[in-house]
Design an enzyme around this catalytic site. Structure first.
Site, PDB file in Angstrom:
ATOM      1  N   HIS A 118     -69.014 -12.515  10.544  1.00  0.00           N
ATOM      2  CA  HIS A 118     -68.922 -12.368  12.091  1.00  0.00           C
ATOM      3  C   HIS A 118     -69.906 -13.166  12.863  1.00  0.00           C
ATOM      4  O   HIS A 118     -70.959 -13.539  12.593  1.00  0.00           O
ATOM      5  CB  HIS A 118     -69.058 -10.990  12.341  1.00  0.00           C
ATOM      6  CG  HIS A 118     -68.677 -10.620  13.753  1.00  0.00           C
ATOM      7  ND1 HIS A 118     -69.846 -11.023  14.769  1.00  0.00           N
ATOM      8  CD2 HIS A 118     -67.924  -9.580  14.286  1.00  0.00           C
ATOM      9  CE1 HIS A 118     -69.340 -10.357  15.900  1.00  0.00           C
ATOM     10  NE2 HIS A 118     -68.119  -9.641  15.745  1.00  0.00           N
ATOM     11  N   CYS A 173     -64.211 -13.786  16.737  1.00  0.00           N
ATOM     12  CA  CYS A 173     -64.667 -12.838  17.594  1.00  0.00           C
ATOM     13  C   CYS A 173     -64.748 -13.231  18.887  1.00  0.00           C
ATOM     14  O   CYS A 173     -65.668 -14.350  19.168  1.00  0.00           O
ATOM     15  CB  CYS A 173     -65.923 -11.986  17.408  1.00  0.00           C
ATOM     16  SG  CYS A 173     -66.391 -10.945  18.704  1.00  0.00           S
ATOM     17  N   HIS A 185     -61.289  -9.989  16.442  1.00  0.00           N
ATOM     18  CA  HIS A 185     -61.888  -9.154  17.480  1.00  0.00           C
ATOM     19  C   HIS A 185     -61.340  -9.838  18.929  1.00  0.00           C
ATOM     20  O   HIS A 185     -61.731 -10.865  19.141  1.00  0.00           O
ATOM     21  CB  HIS A 185     -63.288  -9.317  17.450  1.00  0.00           C
ATOM     22  CG  HIS A 185     -64.168  -8.531  16.194  1.00  0.00           C
ATOM     23  ND1 HIS A 185     -65.179  -8.303  16.048  1.00  0.00           N
ATOM     24  CD2 HIS A 185     -63.269  -7.816  15.320  1.00  0.00           C
ATOM     25  CE1 HIS A 185     -65.436  -7.463  15.046  1.00  0.00           C
ATOM     26  NE2 HIS A 185     -64.330  -7.257  14.417  1.00  0.00           N
ATOM     27  N   ASP A 204     -61.647  -5.238  20.682  1.00  0.00           N
ATOM     28  CA  ASP A 204     -62.989  -5.327  20.446  1.00  0.00           C
ATOM     29  C   ASP A 204     -63.709  -4.568  21.731  1.00  0.00           C
ATOM     30  O   ASP A 204     -63.443  -5.195  22.828  1.00  0.00           O
ATOM     31  CB  ASP A 204     -63.593  -6.631  20.002  1.00  0.00           C
ATOM     32  CG  ASP A 204     -64.880  -6.440  19.556  1.00  0.00           C
ATOM     33  OD1 ASP A 204     -65.569  -5.572  19.110  1.00  0.00           O
ATOM     34  OD2 ASP A 204     -65.643  -7.314  19.471  1.00  0.00           O
ATOM     35  N   HIS A 205     -64.400  -3.325  21.681  1.00  0.00           N
ATOM     36  CA  HIS A 205     -65.133  -2.784  22.694  1.00  0.00           C
ATOM     37  C   HIS A 205     -64.046  -2.752  23.833  1.00  0.00           C
ATOM     38  O   HIS A 205     -63.008  -3.288  23.926  1.00  0.00           O
ATOM     39  CB  HIS A 205     -66.138  -3.951  23.144  1.00  0.00           C
ATOM     40  CG  HIS A 205     -67.098  -4.378  22.294  1.00  0.00           C
ATOM     41  ND1 HIS A 205     -68.389  -4.907  22.789  1.00  0.00           N
ATOM     42  CD2 HIS A 205     -67.603  -4.130  20.916  1.00  0.00           C
ATOM     43  CE1 HIS A 205     -69.057  -4.963  21.713  1.00  0.00           C
ATOM     44  NE2 HIS A 205     -68.698  -4.679  20.587  1.00  0.00           N
ATOM     45  N   TYR A 226     -67.542   1.361  22.348  1.00  0.00           N
ATOM     46  CA  TYR A 226     -66.315   1.866  21.372  1.00  0.00           C
ATOM     47  C   TYR A 226     -65.845   3.195  22.006  1.00  0.00           C
ATOM     48  O   TYR A 226     -65.646   4.442  21.284  1.00  0.00           O
ATOM     49  CB  TYR A 226     -66.882   2.239  19.904  1.00  0.00           C
ATOM     50  CG  TYR A 226     -66.991   0.876  19.404  1.00  0.00           C
ATOM     51  CD1 TYR A 226     -66.118   0.044  18.591  1.00  0.00           C
ATOM     52  CD2 TYR A 226     -68.129  -0.015  19.182  1.00  0.00           C
ATOM     53  CE1 TYR A 226     -66.159  -1.062  18.160  1.00  0.00           C
ATOM     54  CE2 TYR A 226     -68.450  -1.192  18.788  1.00  0.00           C
ATOM     55  CZ  TYR A 226     -67.238  -1.694  18.218  1.00  0.00           C
ATOM     56  OH  TYR A 226     -67.607  -3.016  17.765  1.00  0.00           O
TER      57      TYR A 226
HETATM   58  C1  DNO Z   1     -69.931  -5.330  17.788  1.00  0.00           C
HETATM   59  C2  DNO Z   1     -69.360  -5.791  16.427  1.00  0.00           C
HETATM   60  C3  DNO Z   1     -70.474  -6.306  15.419  1.00  0.00           C
HETATM   61  C4  DNO Z   1     -70.001  -6.598  14.071  1.00  0.00           C
HETATM   62  C5  DNO Z   1     -70.887  -7.092  13.076  1.00  0.00           C
HETATM   63  C6  DNO Z   1     -70.188  -7.415  11.849  1.00  0.00           C
HETATM   64  O1  DNO Z   1     -69.178  -4.543  18.356  1.00  0.00           O
HETATM   65  O2  DNO Z   1     -68.531  -6.658  16.511  1.00  0.00           O
HETATM   66  O3  DNO Z   1     -71.604  -5.200  15.509  1.00  0.00           O
HETATM   67  O4  DNO Z   1     -69.535  -5.199  13.593  1.00  0.00           O
HETATM   68  O5  DNO Z   1     -71.488  -7.927  13.665  1.00  0.00           O
HETATM   69  O6  DNO Z   1     -71.051  -7.442  10.800  1.00  0.00           O
END
Ligand code: DNO
Length: 382
Positions: free
Chosen positions: A233, A271, A298, A345-346, A362
């Protein structure tokens, strides 16, 4: 693209029967209660997997199998930590879980300065203020050298913020900065953070890269044998922070990592939000360049400011052209004949989200909105 949803197990107030109503097919989860560096027991993996299956989902991705700080620091005899990591991979593979996300950010994971920044039409978002981060580094941690790491506007605004900030506001800032670690992990107070930062004293980008390469050489062959795709990530935000080096912040960083162990099992979590807050990062171009090694996605958006601040935007409203990214990913999928797991994501905290204490970002309704918008884009483009 396969719709997934991140679920924090016993740390998640959103039950799986509610997640089912979002339409997502797969779950992204981890055993957050297992301390970093220990083996994930087979029976605990089985139990989590059973819960997920019983609710009608597949467990598609582990996010994250954390890397112990000693591995990042490259300190001491690491053979047990490497062996434990490999054993956790074997236990996951035995349960059929074949995509494993991790990061290599020293000490902190994602970092924000405000977990509930109000938005114009109501609801809140996660926000990173370069000014407040600079104030934290310079005034609260006492790192004068950090002045060189921030835009001059951020330094000036940070000095002004600190001069008028109450103890309560400073404590709230520390809490926000510490909130990136899900589950039962250590949260530091200011002195604790100063102490742990000392353990990284003198570690350069080159050292951290060497330590990552060593980690990859220790685990990727095992992952490949087990049929597991590992996916690193990116750094969030994609820049050095608290004086710590970061090495997964842009296209060139990623190229070096993928090349360090040039195997499919050594892959990337694309991401768009993390990389998207870096001024020079062109996300459709990164998606194209890393096409063969993206195993997990993500999708998230940000609105950036010139001083290095950013806010988490609605999924289709920020600076990243997510339609173009998705278009690239659909091409990747047809070329590789894969169904890439992605998650919204988020999300913002919208409507009744404010009443539920979720992991920051989340939320239920905010992420549901994001997923629905992304689903529409994917449907239209395909
Ligand atoms: C945040 C996430 C990160 C992710 C880690 C993966 O919301 O995208 O915390 O889970 O960095 O190791």
């Amino acid at each position: 693209m396969r719709e997934t949803w991140r679920w924090f197990g016993e740390f998640d107030p959103i039950p799986l029967d509610q997640v089912a109503q979002t339409g997502a097919q797969g779950i992204v989860s981890a055993l957050h209660a297992v301390p970093y560096g220990e083996v994930w027991p087979r029976d605990a993996i089985f139990k989590r997997h059973s819960e997920i299956s019983a609710a009608g989902f597949t467990w598609d991705v582990v996010e994250s199998l954390p890397v112990h700080e000693d591995i990042k620091r490259g300190s001491g005899d690491l053979s047990t930590l490497f062996a434990n990591y490999r054993q956790s991979l074997a236990n996951l593979a035995a349960e059929g879980i074949k995509t494993v996300c991790y990061n290599f950010m020293p000490i902190l994971d994602w970092t924000r300065t405000d977990l509930a920044a109000p938005m114009a039409r109501g609801g809140t978002c996660l926000h990173f203020s370069a000014a407040r981060m600079a104030a934290f580094e310079v005034h609260i941690l006492g790192h004068e050298a950090a002045r060189g790491e921030y835009h001059s506007d951020a330094i000036a605004a940070g000095d002004a913020w600190f001069a008028q900030s109450s103890e309560a506001k400073r404590a709230k800032l520390l809490h926000a900065i510490m909130s990136g670690l899900p589950g039962a992990y250590d949260r530091y107070d200011v002195n604790g953070l100063r102490d742990v930062l000392k353990t990284y004293d003198g570690l350069t980008h080159a050292d951290l890269r060497t330590n990552l390469t060593r980690f990859l050489k220790e685990v990727i062959p095992t992952a490949a044998d087990l049929g597991i795709n590992m996916c690193i990530h990116p750094d969030d935000p994609p820049r050095d922070i608290l004086g710590l080096p970061r090495i997964v912040s842009n296209q060139e960083d990623i190229r070096l990592i993928l090349q360090a162990v040039d195997e499919g099992a050594n892959g990337l979590t694309l991401c768009t939000g993390s990389l998207g807050s870096g001024a020079g990062n062109d996300l459709p171009a990164i998606a194209r360049a890393c096409a063969d090694r993206i195993h997990f996605v993500h999708l998230r958006n940000v609105t950036k400011s010139v001083d290095g601040s950013f806010s988490e935007a609605a999924h289709l409203n920020g600076d990243v052209d997510l339609v173009a990214v998705i278009n690239e990913l659909l091409e990747v999928e047809s070329r590789r004949d894969v169904d890439l797991p992605f998650r919204a994501d988020h999300g913002h905290a919208l409507l009744s989200d404010a009443q539920t204490q979720t992991q920051p970002g989340y939320t239920l309704i905010g992420r549901l909105r994001g997923l629905a918008e992304l689903r529409g884009v994917i449907c239209a483009l395909s």
